[in-house]
Design a protein around this motif. Structure first.
Motif, mmCIF file in Angstrom:
data_model
loop_
_atom_site.group_PDB
_atom_site.id
_atom_site.type_symbol
_atom_site.label_atom_id
_atom_site.label_comp_id
_atom_site.label_asym_id
_atom_site.label_seq_id
_atom_site.Cartn_x
_atom_site.Cartn_y
_atom_site.Cartn_z
ATOM 1 N N ARG A 13 2.628 4.901 -6.099
ATOM 2 C CA ARG A 13 2.604 3.545 -5.762
ATOM 3 C C ARG A 13 3.837 2.738 -5.739
ATOM 4 O O ARG A 13 4.095 2.122 -4.895
ATOM 5 C CB ARG A 13 1.747 2.793 -6.963
ATOM 6 N N TRP A 17 5.700 1.017 -2.655
ATOM 7 C CA TRP A 17 6.278 -0.391 -2.803
ATOM 8 C C TRP A 17 7.696 -0.505 -2.436
ATOM 9 O O TRP A 17 8.051 -1.587 -1.657
ATOM 10 C CB TRP A 17 6.086 -0.736 -4.462
ATOM 11 N N SER A 20 7.793 -0.588 1.353
ATOM 12 C CA SER A 20 7.052 -1.896 1.932
ATOM 13 C C SER A 20 8.197 -2.905 2.176
ATOM 14 O O SER A 20 7.942 -3.881 2.876
ATOM 15 C CB SER A 20 6.158 -2.518 1.190
ATOM 16 N N THR A 40 5.314 2.860 5.300
ATOM 17 C CA THR A 40 4.858 2.397 3.944
ATOM 18 C C THR A 40 3.921 3.355 3.413
ATOM 19 O O THR A 40 4.031 3.610 2.066
ATOM 20 C CB THR A 40 4.538 1.063 3.750
ATOM 21 N N SER A 74 1.906 -7.330 0.625
ATOM 22 C CA SER A 74 1.637 -6.329 -0.610
ATOM 23 C C SER A 74 0.389 -6.176 -1.181
ATOM 24 O O SER A 74 -0.096 -5.053 -1.431
ATOM 25 C CB SER A 74 2.571 -6.715 -1.589
ATOM 26 N N MET A 156 6.040 -8.659 -5.018
ATOM 27 C CA MET A 156 5.652 -7.720 -4.146
ATOM 28 C C MET A 156 4.670 -6.638 -4.765
ATOM 29 O O MET A 156 3.780 -5.978 -4.529
ATOM 30 C CB MET A 156 6.620 -7.078 -2.981
ATOM 31 N N TRP A 157 5.518 -6.076 -6.006
ATOM 32 C CA TRP A 157 5.070 -5.073 -6.965
ATOM 33 C C TRP A 157 3.704 -5.572 -7.558
ATOM 34 O O TRP A 157 2.541 -4.783 -7.273
ATOM 35 C CB TRP A 157 5.936 -4.624 -7.931
ATOM 36 N N GLN A 160 0.914 -6.174 -5.097
ATOM 37 C CA GLN A 160 0.421 -4.623 -4.570
ATOM 38 C C GLN A 160 -0.580 -4.073 -5.698
ATOM 39 O O GLN A 160 -1.535 -3.345 -5.449
ATOM 40 C CB GLN A 160 1.421 -3.651 -4.530
ATOM 41 N N GLU A 161 0.016 -4.113 -6.915
ATOM 42 C CA GLU A 161 -0.947 -3.564 -8.110
ATOM 43 C C GLU A 161 -2.239 -4.157 -7.971
ATOM 44 O O GLU A 161 -3.237 -3.748 -8.493
ATOM 45 C CB GLU A 161 -0.146 -3.715 -9.458
#
Length: 304
Positions: A13, A17, A20, A40, A74, A156-157, A160-161
């Motif tokens: 992941r 990330w 992306s 991505t 994200s 963004m991280w 995304q999670e």
């Protein structure tokens, strides 16, 4: 003996990330960010699918049209990772469901990225950095670069999670009820944001004069009696601040009357007209050219 479940690790992941960040590195006018999106997804595709056929099908699936704000993509990436993971483990998640999630979320979220990042975070950080730089402090550009990228990459991280974990819950209801609720909520939020920005983005001014009234003496600035030089300019600004008119004639235009009823009404009507034309499958290029032509004609005849 049950087959071992394939799962995306945190390392996988993180690779997604990082990639992306280059979402717009292959931007094109036909499918917008599809190249960057496919790039991505490559680490996840390699982990989830083992055969060349499955990997090719996954890349083809993610080369469809995609376009949104690069930072708010994200959470969509996270949800898509979860759906691809479930599909690789045998869940009945087809291409239509995955593309539907992307299309359903990219539009509403696109309207959030600009006001949050371009109109709020960047100006605040820019003002702080500029004030330090103007004072000769080298920390100005350093703080801007570090703080901006820290905020951007962190957002963004974590989003995304969040999307990845929420996507796992979506796949628990493959009938689509939860998925429909999420996409509907995102659409409502996006439309609310876009609606609030119509007055900022769409500006129409009708020029026809409705009335012209001569003001009484003392209601406007008497330019002939002002002292010369900087003192005259100062007094003029002070009188304007007190509410005095710049000229002896008060001119009321059609736009003034419309603004007294509902400010931004013309811009809202134009936006609704464009939305209706899009619903009727009118090409955006035709609409843009039409607005150019109408604007030039209306300006030439003095309507705008």
């Amino acid at each position: 003996m049950t087959e071992q479940r394939i799962e995306l690790s945190k390392k996988d992941r993180i690779s997604v990330w990082w990639r992306s960040t280059f979402l717009q590195g292959s931007w094109n006018y036909e499918r917008m960010q599809n190249g960057g999106w496919a790039y991505t997804m490559i680490p996840a595709i390699k982990k989830l699918y083992t055969t060349q056929e499955d990997r090719s099908a996954a890349l083809t699936r993610h080369l469809e049209f995609f376009n949104t704000h690069p930072y708010v993509a994200s959470p969509i990436i996270g949800v898509t990772l979860a759906l691809e993971e479930e599909r690789a483990n045998g869940a009945p998640v087809d291409d239509v469901a995955i593309q539907g999630v992307k299309v359903g979320m990219m539009g509403p979220l696109a309207g959030i990225g600009d006001p949050v990042f371009w109109f709020t975070v960047k100006p605040i950080l820019g003002a702080l950095a500029a004030s330090l730089a103007m004072a000769g402090n080298i920390l100005g550009p350093i703080i801007y670069f570090v703080a901006w990228n820290l905020i951007r990459m962190s957002f963004m991280w974590y989003t995304q999670e969040f999307g990845y974990k929420a996507g796992s819950k979506i796949t628990d209801d493959l009938s689509g009820g939860l998925l429909q609720d999420i996409t509907k909520g995102a659409s409502i939020l996006g439309m609310f944001i876009l609606g609030s920005l119509v007055n900022r983005w769409v500006s129409i001014s009708f020029a026809p004069v409705v009335s012209s009234v001569k003001l009484d003496k003392g209601a406007f600035i008497d330019w002939g009696n002002l002292p010369a030089g900087a003192e005259g300019i100062k007094q003029a600004l002070e009188q304007q601040g007190q509410g005095l008119s710049l000229s002896e004639m008060k001119v009321t235009t059609l736009q003034n009357n419309l603004d007294s009823l509902i400010p931004g009404l013309a811009g809202l009507c134009l936006t609704l007209l464009c939305m209706w034309l899009l619903k009727k499958k009118v090409s955006p290029i035709v609409m843009i050219l039409g607005l150019f032509v109408v604007g030039i004609i209306f300006h030439a005849i003095g309507l705008m």
